[in-house]
Enzyme design. Structure first.
Site, PDB file in Angstrom:
ATOM      1  N   CYS A  79     -13.921  33.493 -12.314  1.00  0.00           N
ATOM      2  CA  CYS A  79     -13.214  34.469 -13.136  1.00  0.00           C
ATOM      3  C   CYS A  79     -12.235  33.719 -14.028  1.00  0.00           C
ATOM      4  O   CYS A  79     -12.018  32.521 -13.868  1.00  0.00           O
ATOM      5  CB  CYS A  79     -12.482  35.494 -12.294  1.00  0.00           C
ATOM      6  SG  CYS A  79     -11.991  36.943 -13.249  1.00  0.00           S
ATOM      7  N   CYS A 122      -9.020  35.267 -15.028  1.00  0.00           N
ATOM      8  CA  CYS A 122      -7.677  35.855 -15.098  1.00  0.00           C
ATOM      9  C   CYS A 122      -6.572  34.932 -14.571  1.00  0.00           C
ATOM     10  O   CYS A 122      -5.437  35.004 -15.020  1.00  0.00           O
ATOM     11  CB  CYS A 122      -7.631  37.212 -14.407  1.00  0.00           C
ATOM     12  SG  CYS A 122      -8.052  37.168 -12.665  1.00  0.00           S
ATOM     13  N   CYS A 170      -9.630  39.005 -17.685  1.00  0.00           N
ATOM     14  CA  CYS A 170     -10.750  38.286 -17.072  1.00  0.00           C
ATOM     15  C   CYS A 170     -11.785  37.821 -18.088  1.00  0.00           C
ATOM     16  O   CYS A 170     -12.963  37.647 -17.748  1.00  0.00           O
ATOM     17  CB  CYS A 170     -11.417  39.161 -16.020  1.00  0.00           C
ATOM     18  SG  CYS A 170     -10.278  39.734 -14.750  1.00  0.00           S
ATOM     19  N   LYS A 230     -16.987  46.345  -8.163  1.00  0.00           N
ATOM     20  CA  LYS A 230     -15.569  46.026  -8.063  1.00  0.00           C
ATOM     21  C   LYS A 230     -14.776  47.084  -8.817  1.00  0.00           C
ATOM     22  O   LYS A 230     -14.946  47.269 -10.024  1.00  0.00           O
ATOM     23  CB  LYS A 230     -15.309  44.637  -8.657  1.00  0.00           C
ATOM     24  CG  LYS A 230     -13.847  44.246  -8.669  1.00  0.00           C
ATOM     25  CD  LYS A 230     -13.648  42.800  -9.064  1.00  0.00           C
ATOM     26  CE  LYS A 230     -12.175  42.453  -9.166  1.00  0.00           C
ATOM     27  NZ  LYS A 230     -11.960  41.063  -9.541  1.00  0.00           N
ATOM     28  N   ARG A 274      -2.430  39.403  -7.311  1.00  0.00           N
ATOM     29  CA  ARG A 274      -1.962  39.053  -8.667  1.00  0.00           C
ATOM     30  C   ARG A 274      -0.617  38.358  -8.607  1.00  0.00           C
ATOM     31  O   ARG A 274      -0.299  37.514  -9.427  1.00  0.00           O
ATOM     32  CB  ARG A 274      -1.932  40.298  -9.542  1.00  0.00           C
ATOM     33  CG  ARG A 274      -3.361  40.762  -9.811  1.00  0.00           C
ATOM     34  CD  ARG A 274      -3.444  42.019 -10.613  1.00  0.00           C
ATOM     35  NE  ARG A 274      -4.825  42.510 -10.614  1.00  0.00           N
ATOM     36  CZ  ARG A 274      -5.206  43.673 -11.100  1.00  0.00           C
ATOM     37  NH1 ARG A 274      -4.318  44.462 -11.651  1.00  0.00           N
ATOM     38  NH2 ARG A 274      -6.474  44.027 -11.052  1.00  0.00           N
ATOM     39  N   ARG A 293      -7.190  46.596 -16.237  1.00  0.00           N
ATOM     40  CA  ARG A 293      -8.568  46.096 -16.193  1.00  0.00           C
ATOM     41  C   ARG A 293      -9.606  47.221 -16.202  1.00  0.00           C
ATOM     42  O   ARG A 293     -10.740  47.032 -15.837  1.00  0.00           O
ATOM     43  CB  ARG A 293      -8.757  45.256 -14.937  1.00  0.00           C
ATOM     44  CG  ARG A 293      -7.803  44.084 -14.786  1.00  0.00           C
ATOM     45  CD  ARG A 293      -8.453  42.972 -13.984  1.00  0.00           C
ATOM     46  NE  ARG A 293      -7.517  42.048 -13.378  1.00  0.00           N
ATOM     47  CZ  ARG A 293      -6.739  41.182 -14.029  1.00  0.00           C
ATOM     48  NH1 ARG A 293      -6.769  41.143 -15.361  1.00  0.00           N
ATOM     49  NH2 ARG A 293      -5.944  40.374 -13.373  1.00  0.00           N
ATOM     50  N   GLU A 295     -24.453  49.498 -11.017  1.00  0.00           N
ATOM     51  CA  GLU A 295     -23.976  48.107 -11.057  1.00  0.00           C
ATOM     52  C   GLU A 295     -24.762  47.227 -10.077  1.00  0.00           C
ATOM     53  O   GLU A 295     -25.156  46.105 -10.400  1.00  0.00           O
ATOM     54  CB  GLU A 295     -22.484  48.054 -10.703  1.00  0.00           C
ATOM     55  CG  GLU A 295     -21.551  48.558 -11.790  1.00  0.00           C
ATOM     56  CD  GLU A 295     -21.388  47.556 -12.930  1.00  0.00           C
ATOM     57  OE1 GLU A 295     -22.049  46.504 -12.922  1.00  0.00           O
ATOM     58  OE2 GLU A 295     -20.591  47.854 -13.845  1.00  0.00           O
ATOM     59  N   LYS A 309     -15.892  45.829  -3.383  1.00  0.00           N
ATOM     60  CA  LYS A 309     -14.484  45.445  -3.313  1.00  0.00           C
ATOM     61  C   LYS A 309     -13.613  46.510  -3.958  1.00  0.00           C
ATOM     62  O   LYS A 309     -13.957  46.957  -5.043  1.00  0.00           O
ATOM     63  CB  LYS A 309     -14.336  44.111  -4.057  1.00  0.00           C
ATOM     64  CG  LYS A 309     -12.948  43.580  -4.176  1.00  0.00           C
ATOM     65  CD  LYS A 309     -12.974  42.300  -4.939  1.00  0.00           C
ATOM     66  CE  LYS A 309     -11.544  41.875  -5.174  1.00  0.00           C
ATOM     67  NZ  LYS A 309     -11.366  41.118  -6.344  1.00  0.00           N
ATOM     68  N   TYR A 311      -8.543  37.893   4.621  1.00  0.00           N
ATOM     69  CA  TYR A 311      -7.434  36.985   4.904  1.00  0.00           C
ATOM     70  C   TYR A 311      -7.168  36.917   6.406  1.00  0.00           C
ATOM     71  O   TYR A 311      -6.437  36.051   6.865  1.00  0.00           O
ATOM     72  CB  TYR A 311      -6.190  37.447   4.137  1.00  0.00           C
ATOM     73  CG  TYR A 311      -6.428  37.505   2.636  1.00  0.00           C
ATOM     74  CD1 TYR A 311      -6.379  36.340   1.875  1.00  0.00           C
ATOM     75  CD2 TYR A 311      -6.768  38.690   1.997  1.00  0.00           C
ATOM     76  CE1 TYR A 311      -6.634  36.372   0.511  1.00  0.00           C
ATOM     77  CE2 TYR A 311      -7.031  38.736   0.636  1.00  0.00           C
ATOM     78  CZ  TYR A 311      -6.964  37.574  -0.096  1.00  0.00           C
ATOM     79  OH  TYR A 311      -7.238  37.602  -1.443  1.00  0.00           O
TER      80      TYR A 311
END
Ligand code: PBG
Length: 325
Positions: free
Chosen positions: A117, A119, A127, A192, A202, A214, A230, A245, A310
Site C-alpha cells: 500500500c 498510505c 493509498c 476492505k 493510522r 478513504r 469485490e 477486513k 495483533y
C-alpha cells in the site's frame, strides 16, 4: 424428553470432542511495524503491548513469535521521509525492504508477507497517486505493482495489496510473472471496508489521510453483496487468498465470501479491535484472555481459514493450553 442438548455439554472432554470449530497455530499471521533507526522498540500509544521496531531490534520479536509457534508475519513499513508518490514504498533500501532482508537472513524459515500500500509512504496519506484531490486508480496500479515486486525481490514470500484500487491484483500478478515470480502468491485485501476500526493503526503508522477520507476506494459498510463483487473480481484477476477486513463487525461477510468462493479466506482483526479489548481490560471491565479466545474463535467459526491478529502470540498460547482450537 428424547432430545437433551445438554448431554453433549456435561464435561470438558466431551465438549471438546464435539467442537465444530477447529483451528491451528499454522493459520495465524502477526502484523509487525518496522521503522527506521537503531535500537528502537517504541510502544504504540493507542495499541498497548504493540511496538514499532527498528530493523536491528525486529529479530528479537521474530524470535518470540517463533517460540510461540507463530511463523507468519505481515510487515508494515514506517519510513522517515514521505513524498507525493510514496517512493519509499518501492525503494531498494526502503524500510520494509530492509526488514525483509534482515528477516530472511535471521529467520529463513519464517513466512514473510508484505502489505502492499502507499498510505504509510505518501505525504498526503492516501493509498495512491493523486490527481487533484482524487486518487487516480489506473496511475496507482503501476506503483502498486512496483512496490509488490520490490518486496518480493527483498525476500517477501507473499504480497498482500491493501489499497483497494480496481485491477491491482492483475497488475501485480503480471509484473511478478514477467519477473519470474510465478509462484509468489497474492493475498488480496479484497473486501476492505472504510472503517473507524483502523484508527489506532493510522496512529501507529502515521498514515491518516491529510484531507478527506478513504471512502472513494474502501467499501461502504452498509454493503454485503458488493463484498461478493469485490471477492469474485479478485479471484478472476488471480488472487490466491481473499481477505475480509475488519473481522469482528464483519463476520457475516466472512461467511458469505467463504461460501461463494473456493479460495482460502483470511480475516484481519484490526487495530481498533485490539485497542478496544486492551482498553476494556485495563479498566477492569472485561476479562482480556477470555474475550480474546471468544473473538478469535468467532472469526474461525464464521469461516476464516487464516487470522491476522495483533493477539497472535497470545492466541497461540491458548491453543497450546487447549483452551481453544
Ligand atoms: C494500509 C493498511 C491499513 C491497515 C492495513 N493496511 C490502514 C488503512 O487502510 O487505513 C489497517 C490495519 C489495522 O487497523 O490494524 N492501507
Amino acid at each position: 424428553m428424547k432430545n437433551r442438548p445438554r448431554r453433549l455439554r456435561t464435561g470438558a472432554t466431551l465438549r471438546k470432542m464435539v467442537r465444530e470449530t477447529r483451528m491451528d497455530k499454522s493459520s495465524l499471521i502477526y502484523p509487525l511495524f518496522v521503522r527506521e533507526g537503531n535500537g528502537v522498540e517504541e510502544e504504540i500509544g493507542t495499541m498497548p503491548g504493540q511496538f514499532r521496531y527498528s530493523v536491528d531490534r525486529m529479530p528479537y520479536k521474530l524470535e518470540a513469535l517463533v517460540k510461540a509457534g507463530v511463523s507468519k508475519v505481515m510487515f508494515f513499513g514506517i519510513p522517515d521521509h514521505k513524498d507525493a508518490c510514496g517512493s519509499g514504498a518501492y525503494a531498494q533500501d526502503g524500510i520494509v525492504q530492509k526488514a525483509f532482508q534482515k528477516a530472511k537472513e535471521t529467520f529463513p524459515d519464517m513466512y514473510l508477507i508484505g502489505d502492499v500500500c502507499m498510505c504509510e509512504y505518501t505525504s498526503h496519506g492516501h493509498c495512491g497517486i493523486l490527481r487533484g484531490d482524487y486518487v487516480d486508480n489506473d496511475k496507482t496500479l503501476e506503483y502498486l505493482a512496483k512496490i509488490a515486486l520490490s518486496q518480493v525481490q527483498a525476500g517477501a514470500d507473499m504480497v498482500a495489496p491493501s489499497d483497494m484500487m480496481d485491477g491491482r491484483i492483475q497488475a501485480i500478478r503480471s509484473l511478478l510473472d514477467e519477473n519470474g515470480y510465478l509462484e509468489t502468491p497474492i493475498m488480496s485485501y479484497a473486501v476492505k471496508y472504510a472503517s473507524a476500526f483502523y484508527g489506532p493503526f493510522r496512529d501507529a503508522a502515521g498514515s491518516a489521510p491529510a484531507f478527506g477520507d478513504r471512502k472513494s476506494y474502501q467499501m461502504d459498510y452498509h454493503n454485503r453483496r458488493e463484498a461478493l463483487k469485490e471477492a469474485l473480481l479478485d479471484v478472476e484477476e488471480g488472487a490466491d487468498i481473499l481477505m475480509v477486513k475488519p473481522a469482528l463487525s464483519y463476520l457475516d461477510v466472512i461467511s458469505q465470501v467463504k461460501e461463494a468462493t473456493n479460495v482460502p479466506v483470511a480475516a484481519y482483526g484490526v487495530s481498533g479491535e485490539y485497542a478496544m479489548v486492551k482498553a476494556g481490560a485495563a479498566l477492569g471491565y472485561i476479562d482480556e484472555d477470555a474475550i480474546v479466545c471468544e473473538m478469535a474463535t468467532s472469526v474461525y467459526r464464521a469461516g476464516a481459514d487464516i487470522f491476522l491478529t495483533y493477539f497472535a502470540e497470545k492466541i497461540a498460547g491458548f491453543m497450546d493450553e487447549g483452551r481453544i482450537g
